[in-house]
Design an enzyme around this catalytic site. Sequence first.
Site, PDB file in Angstrom:
ATOM      1  N   PRO A  27       0.832  -1.211   0.000  1.00  0.00           N
ATOM      2  CA  PRO A  27       0.000   0.000   0.000  1.00  0.00           C
ATOM      3  C   PRO A  27       0.863   1.255   0.000  1.00  0.00           C
ATOM      4  O   PRO A  27       1.843   1.338   0.750  1.00  0.00           O
ATOM      5  CB  PRO A  27      -0.793  -0.120   1.305  1.00  0.00           C
ATOM      6  CG  PRO A  27       0.042  -1.005   2.176  1.00  0.00           C
ATOM      7  CD  PRO A  27       0.753  -1.947   1.266  1.00  0.00           C
ATOM      8  N   TYR A 183      -0.419   5.291  12.849  1.00  0.00           N
ATOM      9  CA  TYR A 183      -1.811   5.707  12.721  1.00  0.00           C
ATOM     10  C   TYR A 183      -2.636   5.199  13.905  1.00  0.00           C
ATOM     11  O   TYR A 183      -2.106   4.663  14.863  1.00  0.00           O
ATOM     12  CB  TYR A 183      -2.366   5.267  11.368  1.00  0.00           C
ATOM     13  CG  TYR A 183      -1.645   5.948  10.215  1.00  0.00           C
ATOM     14  CD1 TYR A 183      -1.380   7.318  10.249  1.00  0.00           C
ATOM     15  CD2 TYR A 183      -1.188   5.230   9.116  1.00  0.00           C
ATOM     16  CE1 TYR A 183      -0.703   7.955   9.213  1.00  0.00           C
ATOM     17  CE2 TYR A 183      -0.515   5.860   8.076  1.00  0.00           C
ATOM     18  CZ  TYR A 183      -0.277   7.223   8.135  1.00  0.00           C
ATOM     19  OH  TYR A 183       0.399   7.846   7.118  1.00  0.00           O
ATOM     20  N   GLY A 295       9.457  -3.857   3.122  1.00  0.00           N
ATOM     21  CA  GLY A 295      10.428  -2.871   3.588  1.00  0.00           C
ATOM     22  C   GLY A 295      11.857  -3.189   3.207  1.00  0.00           C
ATOM     23  O   GLY A 295      12.514  -4.002   3.871  1.00  0.00           O
ATOM     24  N   GLY A 317       6.993  -1.719  -2.466  1.00  0.00           N
ATOM     25  CA  GLY A 317       6.320  -0.450  -2.630  1.00  0.00           C
ATOM     26  C   GLY A 317       6.873   0.356  -3.783  1.00  0.00           C
ATOM     27  O   GLY A 317       6.318   0.367  -4.880  1.00  0.00           O
TER      28      GLY A 317
END
Length: 361
Positions: A27, A183, A295, A317
């Site tokens: 994402p 978040y 990552g 990503g």
Amino acid sequence: MQSKIATLLTPYSKGNLHLKNHLVMAPMTRSRAINNIPNDLMAEYYGQRTGAGLIITEGTAPTADALSYARIPGIFSQEQIEGWKKTTAAVHQEGTKIFLQIMHTGRIGHYHNLPEGAILVGPSDIKAMGQIQTDNNGLQDFSEPKALTIDGIEAVVQGFVKAADNAIAANFDGIELHGANGYLLEQFLNPNVNNRTDTYGGSIENRAKLTLEVAEKTVSAIGNDKVGIRLSPFSKTGDLQPYDESEVHNTYAFLATELNKMKVAYLHIVMNPLIPQATLDAIRSNFDGTIIKAGGFTPETAEQALVNGSADLVAFGKAFLANPDFDKRIETGAALNPVDFKTLYATPDAIGYTDYPTLQS
């Protein structure tokens, strides 16, 4: 295919998760949803990247209060559901699965990005240090959040549940709960942000309560095979200050155990050098389902992780952002396009979004 990449592009099957390969598109916020409504340009973007076995969308707001970034999509109106249907149709044409990431940013936001009447909320009223981009006023300091009441927490949970239902209505294969990157769900996990004295604060079990309630109720709504969750142990993103290492370890070991009981589809772990191997081992040991890692991977290190069993799937990503045909480039050993960082979020158009060249073009 390069001989050293033997697993990454082969089919994957575990439980009810069946993918055409082990390659996941991670994402990534891209800020192209004008008026927070998914559009044709977004459908084109995701449709270009169907070399992945699984695509996880950019963070998508479950409610108006979660629209903390400029031009991020939502999933709380019929117009948004209809907009997302264009993306799911484009992706499914190529046999790729797609999960919608549901993201409540909590205290990370600014009122200039929120619609009228929306409220910036968090586990406490502790303001995050740092700045966020707004379309009308450029970079602004994060706004001060309001601490959620118990009723407010229940509204957040129900917002996630309704968003999950809406995602299925938009023909997504499932949803990913965003419990990472500083978040709202991760804010509740961190005792430096969560200073509550009620049943959502204090102990590890209390601070994990919101995450587990959201997971449990979305599982009840749409099924465990359609719910994944992203976690980022030892993250400092979003002005999260570090806390006791053993407590962090025990937090994520506990989450893995409880999420395993719910039989969620996957855990998506955001890797960083601060995560001790013991914590990764505990997560792997306590969770029987699919583990995705993201990552800093290259195709070669991803292959290594798949072969040694430390990951079941690997997410990329920036490599997918700049290379719509990333799978073909892995297969042929072709060079990758560099990322143009100036065009990641700044404009709502196709530049730096759908105009990256493919090998074919």
